[in-house]
Write an enzyme that holds these catalytic residues in place. Structure first.
Site, PDB file in Angstrom:
ATOM      1  N   VAL A  10       0.875  -1.171   0.000  1.00  0.00           N
ATOM      2  CA  VAL A  10       0.000   0.000   0.000  1.00  0.00           C
ATOM      3  C   VAL A  10       0.909   1.217   0.000  1.00  0.00           C
ATOM      4  CG1 VAL A  10      -2.004  -1.072   1.085  1.00  0.00           C
ATOM      5  CG2 VAL A  10      -0.192  -0.139   2.518  1.00  0.00           C
ATOM      6  N   SER A  11       0.414   2.310  -0.560  1.00  0.00           N
ATOM      7  CA  SER A  11       1.288   3.460  -0.803  1.00  0.00           C
ATOM      8  C   SER A  11       1.633   4.256   0.432  1.00  0.00           C
ATOM      9  CB  SER A  11       0.650   4.379  -1.854  1.00  0.00           C
ATOM     10  OG  SER A  11       0.508   3.689  -3.080  1.00  0.00           O
TER      11      SER A  11
END
Length: 202
Positions: A10-11
């Protein structure tokens, strides 16, 4: 038969990895074999991704939910795919794109199809990333042109700033003295003086 590992990315730390976790658990991947990074996909220097690479052996498999979880840089995705599948002899399964499953169709045609699909998808992933950046830059530029400010609101100018500024501008006092009278560092005075001048000459 090799082991199966799951990779999740996930960023940022405020994004939830639950959806990806559930998808990998449905593949019966042991929790201890799932690696999670909460970082940008701009490159492959990620702690958990590197830790997973150290455990991989020929015949193992990596499972990801989509190609953009692997990365968002077109050139680096291509290079990493080659390292994993050709050099390390590891299979890759991309859940939302069944054609990207190197366990099956290992003949020349199957390899060609997987490579072709990878090129298209990785290009789309990078193109979308660049479009997001462009839209963000255009949005910021439009907001600034409309007078919207970003960042903290500057503190009010001290009382008497205009009089001190006039003396400084006329050369009657130097920067150190002007800053002292305004109760601010020299650099801050120069910055506020430049801002004051722009506002009063437009």
């Amino acid at each position: 038969m090799g082991k199966t590992y799951g990779y999740i990315r996930v960023s940022s730390t405020d994004q939830n990895e639950l959806r990806q976790c559930l998808a990998l658990q449905e593949q019966n991947i042991p929790r201890e074999n799932i690696f999670i990074d909460k970082v940008s996909g701009k490159d492959f220097q990620r702690p958990q991704y590197c830790a997973m690479l150290k455990r991989l052996k020929a015949g193992d498999q990596i499972c990801i939910t989509s190609i953009d979880r692997l990365g968002r840089n077109y050139k680096e995705i291509q290079q990493q795919w080659h390292i994993l599948t050709k050099d390390m002899k590891v299979d890759i399964l991309v859940l939302d794109m069944p054609l990207l499953d190197t366990r099956r169709d290992k003949d020349l045609l199957g390899t060609f199809i997987a490579d072709l699909v990878l090129q298209v998808l990785s290009f789309v992933a990078q193109n979308e990333r660049e479009n997001i950046r462009r839209r963000q830059a255009e949005g910021i530029a439009a907001a600034k042109s409309s007078g919207i400010r970003f960042g903290r609101e500057p503190s009010p100018l001290p009382s008497g700033f205009s009089r001190v500024y006039a003396l400084w501008k006329e050369g009657k006092i130097n920067t150190s003295e002007a800053a002292r009278r305004c109760g601010m560092p020299r650099s801050s005075f120069r910055y506020r003086a430049a801002t004051y001048m722009r506002k009063n000459t437009t």
